[in-house]
Scaffold this active site. Structure first.
Site, PDB file in Angstrom:
ATOM      1  N   ARG A  30       0.839  -1.204   0.000  1.00  0.00           N
ATOM      2  CA  ARG A  30       0.000   0.000   0.000  1.00  0.00           C
ATOM      3  C   ARG A  30       0.872   1.251   0.000  1.00  0.00           C
ATOM      4  O   ARG A  30       1.873   1.322   0.726  1.00  0.00           O
ATOM      5  CB  ARG A  30      -0.933   0.006   1.217  1.00  0.00           C
ATOM      6  CG  ARG A  30      -1.987  -1.084   1.121  1.00  0.00           C
ATOM      7  CD  ARG A  30      -3.027  -0.985   2.221  1.00  0.00           C
ATOM      8  NE  ARG A  30      -3.822  -2.189   2.251  1.00  0.00           N
ATOM      9  CZ  ARG A  30      -4.880  -2.425   1.470  1.00  0.00           C
ATOM     10  NH1 ARG A  30      -5.277  -1.496   0.605  1.00  0.00           N
ATOM     11  NH2 ARG A  30      -5.536  -3.558   1.553  1.00  0.00           N
ATOM     12  N   ASP A  31       0.467   2.226  -0.823  1.00  0.00           N
ATOM     13  CA  ASP A  31       1.189   3.499  -0.897  1.00  0.00           C
ATOM     14  C   ASP A  31       1.060   4.235   0.446  1.00  0.00           C
ATOM     15  O   ASP A  31      -0.006   4.265   1.057  1.00  0.00           O
ATOM     16  CB  ASP A  31       0.607   4.355  -2.030  1.00  0.00           C
ATOM     17  CG  ASP A  31       1.505   5.531  -2.373  1.00  0.00           C
ATOM     18  OD1 ASP A  31       2.111   5.516  -3.461  1.00  0.00           O
ATOM     19  OD2 ASP A  31       1.582   6.478  -1.551  1.00  0.00           O
ATOM     20  N   ILE A  32       2.144   4.838   0.875  1.00  0.00           N
ATOM     21  CA  ILE A  32       2.160   5.530   2.172  1.00  0.00           C
ATOM     22  C   ILE A  32       1.304   6.808   2.132  1.00  0.00           C
ATOM     23  O   ILE A  32       0.840   7.264   3.176  1.00  0.00           O
ATOM     24  CB  ILE A  32       3.620   5.822   2.584  1.00  0.00           C
ATOM     25  CG1 ILE A  32       3.742   5.963   4.086  1.00  0.00           C
ATOM     26  CG2 ILE A  32       4.193   7.023   1.852  1.00  0.00           C
ATOM     27  CD1 ILE A  32       5.188   5.959   4.581  1.00  0.00           C
ATOM     28  N   ASN A  88       5.139   6.467 -13.583  1.00  0.00           N
ATOM     29  CA  ASN A  88       5.790   7.758 -13.806  1.00  0.00           C
ATOM     30  C   ASN A  88       7.258   7.550 -14.175  1.00  0.00           C
ATOM     31  O   ASN A  88       7.909   6.632 -13.658  1.00  0.00           O
ATOM     32  CB  ASN A  88       5.711   8.619 -12.544  1.00  0.00           C
ATOM     33  CG  ASN A  88       4.276   9.001 -12.206  1.00  0.00           C
ATOM     34  OD1 ASN A  88       3.487   9.300 -13.103  1.00  0.00           O
ATOM     35  ND2 ASN A  88       3.931   8.976 -10.928  1.00  0.00           N
ATOM     36  N   HIS A 101       7.917   1.463 -10.613  1.00  0.00           N
ATOM     37  CA  HIS A 101       6.741   0.940  -9.920  1.00  0.00           C
ATOM     38  C   HIS A 101       5.487   1.306 -10.681  1.00  0.00           C
ATOM     39  O   HIS A 101       5.419   2.343 -11.347  1.00  0.00           O
ATOM     40  CB  HIS A 101       6.664   1.465  -8.488  1.00  0.00           C
ATOM     41  CG  HIS A 101       6.822   2.956  -8.368  1.00  0.00           C
ATOM     42  ND1 HIS A 101       8.053   3.579  -8.432  1.00  0.00           N
ATOM     43  CD2 HIS A 101       5.909   3.941  -8.209  1.00  0.00           C
ATOM     44  CE1 HIS A 101       7.883   4.887  -8.302  1.00  0.00           C
ATOM     45  NE2 HIS A 101       6.584   5.135  -8.179  1.00  0.00           N
ATOM     46  N   HIS A 103       1.497   2.181 -10.148  1.00  0.00           N
ATOM     47  CA  HIS A 103       0.446   2.541  -9.194  1.00  0.00           C
ATOM     48  C   HIS A 103      -0.853   1.862  -9.633  1.00  0.00           C
ATOM     49  O   HIS A 103      -1.231   1.953 -10.814  1.00  0.00           O
ATOM     50  CB  HIS A 103       0.190   4.053  -9.204  1.00  0.00           C
ATOM     51  CG  HIS A 103       1.349   4.897  -8.748  1.00  0.00           C
ATOM     52  ND1 HIS A 103       1.389   5.488  -7.507  1.00  0.00           N
ATOM     53  CD2 HIS A 103       2.501   5.271  -9.371  1.00  0.00           C
ATOM     54  CE1 HIS A 103       2.509   6.192  -7.385  1.00  0.00           C
ATOM     55  NE2 HIS A 103       3.203   6.079  -8.508  1.00  0.00           N
TER      56      HIS A 103
HETATM   57  P1  DGP Z   1       6.171   8.227  -7.900  1.00  0.00           P
HETATM   58  O1  DGP Z   1       5.822   9.697  -7.890  1.00  0.00           O
HETATM   59  O2  DGP Z   1       5.524   7.511  -9.068  1.00  0.00           O
HETATM   60  O3  DGP Z   1       7.662   7.978  -7.806  1.00  0.00           O
HETATM   61  O4  DGP Z   1       5.462   7.623  -6.625  1.00  0.00           O
HETATM   62  C1  DGP Z   1       6.144   7.261  -5.449  1.00  0.00           C
HETATM   63  C2  DGP Z   1       5.108   6.779  -4.469  1.00  0.00           C
HETATM   64  O5  DGP Z   1       5.772   6.058  -3.451  1.00  0.00           O
HETATM   65  C3  DGP Z   1       4.325   7.902  -3.793  1.00  0.00           C
HETATM   66  O6  DGP Z   1       2.939   7.772  -4.118  1.00  0.00           O
HETATM   67  C4  DGP Z   1       4.555   7.674  -2.293  1.00  0.00           C
HETATM   68  C5  DGP Z   1       5.128   6.282  -2.229  1.00  0.00           C
HETATM   69  N1  DGP Z   1       6.121   6.070  -1.197  1.00  0.00           N
HETATM   70  C6  DGP Z   1       7.272   6.785  -1.044  1.00  0.00           C
HETATM   71  N2  DGP Z   1       7.968   6.306   0.001  1.00  0.00           N
HETATM   72  C7  DGP Z   1       7.237   5.251   0.495  1.00  0.00           C
HETATM   73  C8  DGP Z   1       7.459   4.349   1.582  1.00  0.00           C
HETATM   74  O7  DGP Z   1       8.447   4.405   2.305  1.00  0.00           O
HETATM   75  N3  DGP Z   1       6.489   3.420   1.794  1.00  0.00           N
HETATM   76  C9  DGP Z   1       5.376   3.324   0.998  1.00  0.00           C
HETATM   77  N4  DGP Z   1       4.484   2.371   1.300  1.00  0.00           N
HETATM   78  N5  DGP Z   1       5.144   4.166  -0.031  1.00  0.00           N
HETATM   79  C10 DGP Z   1       6.075   5.116  -0.272  1.00  0.00           C
END
Ligand code: DGP
Length: 117
Positions: A30-32, A88, A101, A103
């Site tokens: 899950r995204d943070i 992205n 990654h 989304h």
């Molecule tokens: P992007 O902009 O496509 O590089 O998206 C990076 C995503 O990663 C952003 O939506 C927040 C997420 N993210 C960043 N650091 C962490 C983390 O430490 N844990 C999790 N679960 N998500 C993270």
């Protein structure tokens, strides 16, 4: 050898994350900072920095991103209504974490694909 990011630590379970799926090629968590009721990141276990760095040998892992996205969308109940898959690349693409990654976003109408300037 690509520089590691926090995602490599999550994949190795050395950093905390809500991992919802993992296999030999990809990990999903899950995204943070969720932007929708369902916001999952699906990442290759191999640290590929950006789409620009993809090699033919990565095709199995990148194909797996899609099959896992569809499986998770079904499991999370968003498959029928629909969802968005987003990758992205670099600065203009808004990439923040340099470990490729996908989304998976859903659970509400997501609106137009791009905000108009
Ligand atoms: P992007 O902009 O496509 O590089 O998206 C990076 C995503 O990663 C952003 O939506 C927040 C997420 N993210 C960043 N650091 C962490 C983390 O430490 N844990 C999790 N679960 N998500 C993270």
């Amino acid at each position: 050898m690509a520089a590691e990011t926090i995602f490599s630590k999550i994949i190795r379970r050395e950093a905390p994350a809500d991992i919802v799926y993992q296999d030999d090629l990809v990990t999903a968590f899950r995204d943070i900072h969720p932007q929708a009721p369902v916001h999952i990141l699906i990442v290759p276990n191999k640290a590929i920095p950006t789409v620009n760095d993809v090699q033919p040998a990565d095709e199995a892992a990148l194909g797996r991103l899609f099959s896992v996205a569809g499986k998770l969308a079904h499991e999370m109940g968003i498959a029928e209504d629909g969802y968005r898959l987003l990758v992205n690349c670099n600065r203009h693409g808004g990439q923040v974490v340099y470990h490729l990654h996908m989304h998976l976003l859903g659970g509400r109408p997501l609106g137009p694909m791009l905000l108009r300037p």
